[in-house]
Design a protein around this motif. Structure first.
Motif, PDB file in Angstrom:
ATOM      1  N   GLU A 183      26.469 -87.965 -83.083  1.00  0.00           N
ATOM      2  CA  GLU A 183      27.210 -87.847 -84.297  1.00  0.00           C
ATOM      3  C   GLU A 183      28.609 -86.957 -83.933  1.00  0.00           C
ATOM      4  OE1 GLU A 183      25.767 -86.256 -87.946  1.00  0.00           O
ATOM      5  OE2 GLU A 183      24.070 -87.563 -87.895  1.00  0.00           O
ATOM      6  N   LEU A 211      32.639 -88.235 -84.079  1.00  0.00           N
ATOM      7  CA  LEU A 211      33.606 -87.512 -85.107  1.00  0.00           C
ATOM      8  C   LEU A 211      34.608 -86.849 -84.032  1.00  0.00           C
ATOM      9  CD1 LEU A 211      34.388 -86.031 -87.382  1.00  0.00           C
ATOM     10  CD2 LEU A 211      32.891 -84.211 -87.114  1.00  0.00           C
ATOM     11  N   GLU A 237      29.196 -84.354 -91.203  1.00  0.00           N
ATOM     12  CA  GLU A 237      30.025 -85.336 -92.288  1.00  0.00           C
ATOM     13  C   GLU A 237      30.736 -84.477 -93.284  1.00  0.00           C
ATOM     14  OE1 GLU A 237      28.350 -88.761 -94.235  1.00  0.00           O
ATOM     15  OE2 GLU A 237      28.323 -89.683 -92.026  1.00  0.00           O
ATOM     16  N   VAL A 239      34.774 -89.360 -94.414  1.00  0.00           N
ATOM     17  CA  VAL A 239      34.253 -89.742 -92.979  1.00  0.00           C
ATOM     18  C   VAL A 239      32.641 -89.947 -93.023  1.00  0.00           C
ATOM     19  CG1 VAL A 239      33.419 -88.351 -90.806  1.00  0.00           C
ATOM     20  CG2 VAL A 239      35.518 -87.648 -92.113  1.00  0.00           C
ATOM     21  N   ARG A 240      32.410 -91.041 -92.132  1.00  0.00           N
ATOM     22  CA  ARG A 240      31.048 -91.601 -92.118  1.00  0.00           C
ATOM     23  C   ARG A 240      30.733 -91.528 -90.817  1.00  0.00           C
ATOM     24  NH1 ARG A 240      27.586 -92.228 -93.104  1.00  0.00           N
ATOM     25  NH2 ARG A 240      26.942 -94.276 -93.705  1.00  0.00           N
ATOM     26  N   LEU A 241      29.614 -91.213 -90.454  1.00  0.00           N
ATOM     27  CA  LEU A 241      29.092 -91.063 -89.035  1.00  0.00           C
ATOM     28  C   LEU A 241      27.592 -91.693 -89.072  1.00  0.00           C
ATOM     29  CD1 LEU A 241      29.880 -87.343 -88.261  1.00  0.00           C
ATOM     30  CD2 LEU A 241      31.298 -89.533 -87.595  1.00  0.00           C
ATOM     31  N   GLY A 292      31.683 -94.182 -86.191  1.00  0.00           N
ATOM     32  CA  GLY A 292      32.158 -93.770 -87.345  1.00  0.00           C
ATOM     33  C   GLY A 292      33.435 -94.218 -88.000  1.00  0.00           C
TER      34      GLY A 292
END
Length: 323
Positions: A58, A62, A153, A170-172, A189
């Motif tokens: 993750e 990011l 996130e 933001v999406r992970l 992401g």
């Protein structure tokens, strides 16, 4: 319609790539990242337990999303220091395309966290620091976000709201996939930001103006374009971010086809460490003779292992003393 002046629309997934995009009618710009072999090598060379690997994956996704916005030769670093089972996490991005990462964790506390702890549970309380080092005589910039039980996130959302004051989503996602060569790690992401030309439209209306009485909450309406874009982007599923058979272009088309989305030239990513024998020699020469003497191991040599890539190098103390 999904278009690009740089290359044709792809139906095939491209790993280790950050793809910028824009949804002009909604004043949205963003990036999608897909990490395959890069994140797989990064995680497997350390042999982390599965929950730690997911957290590092993750963080790598990011960091790629944020670091790839650098327009210069520089370095972007994500670092956490917390009281959780994973008490330190560091990801370095060297512009334009190099990633490396490592995590420090307590095995006993990790076991006590259960079978499938999420990133918030692994991190605990502490802080997240995001640092831009432009090198040379350029000043460094650092933004710090408190970690108070939220995951990466949520921490990214908090960073953009407080430090950048840019409406951001933001999406992970991280997963393992089965390939012909065995099981491999993947990470993905999505970052979407509301960037209208008008500063008034960009402003975060829910920020405390500073002179409001305690307990006062502003309820000004959110910009309609950002509300729509955020609702569309939030529909992305974890499996879509890591699916090797789904291209980033097709994912963006699914999310924003009603408004029209444009993609731009992508930026390749790869896992690479900046450590070298010469760099470590220079570091060791900065210590005094007494300090280096304390570093000598039972075999009579100074051993140094890189935390990022795990490469071990041995040095003869006499070589430094002679110099």
């Amino acid at each position: 319609m999904l278009t690009s002046a740089e290359r044709p629309v792809s139906d095939l997934g491209h790993d280790d790539l950050v793809l910028p995009f824009a949804v002009t009618p909604l004043d949205i710009r963003g990036r999608v990242v897909r990490l395959g072999p890069a994140v797989d090598r990064m995680l497997k060379q350390h042999g982390y337990p599965e929950p730690v690997s997911r957290l590092v994956g993750e963080a790598a996704a990011l960091t790629a999303l944020l670091g790839s916005s650098l327009k210069i030769q520089g370095r972007f670093q994500l670092q956490t220091k917390t009281d959780g089972a994973v008490d330190m996490l560091v990801v370095d991005f060297d512009a334009p395309d190099r990633l490396r990462a490592f995590a420090r964790f307590d095995a006993e506390r990790l076991a006590a966290a259960g079978a499938h702890p999420n990133s918030a549970e692994l991190l605990g309380q502490g802080h997240l620091a995001l640092t831009i080092d432009q090198g040379g005589d350029m000043s460094r910039y650092q933004g710090v976000v408190p970690l108070e039980g939220q995951g990466l996130e949520a921490a990214a959302h908090q960073y953009f709201a407080q430090s950048e004051q840019i409406p951001t989503l933001v999406r992970l996602a991280v997963a393992q996939s089965v390939t012909g060569d065995g099981v491999a790690w993947r990470a993905g992401g999505l970052l979407a930001q509301f960037l209208p030309e008008s500063e008034d439209r960009r402003r975060q209306f829910d920020l405390d103006p500073g002179d409001a009485p305690e307990g006062f909450v502003r309820n000004a309406p959110e910009d309609d374009s950002w509300s729509e874009a955020k609702a569309l982007a939030a529909t992305v599923e974890d499996h879509e971010l890591v699916d090797p058979t789904l291209s980033s272009e097709r994912l963006l088309f699914r999310l924003f086809h009603e408004r029209g989305v444009t993609v731009f030239d992508g930026q390749a990513m790869h896992e690479a460490c900046r450590c070298s024998r010469e760099r470590i020699e220079g570091m060791l020469r900065s210590f005094t003779v007494e300090e280096r003497r304390d570093m000598v191991g039972p075999d009579g040599r100074i051993g140094v292992t890189c935390e990022f890539c795990g490469v071990h190098r041995d040095f003869e103390p006499a070589d430094f003393d002679a110099a």
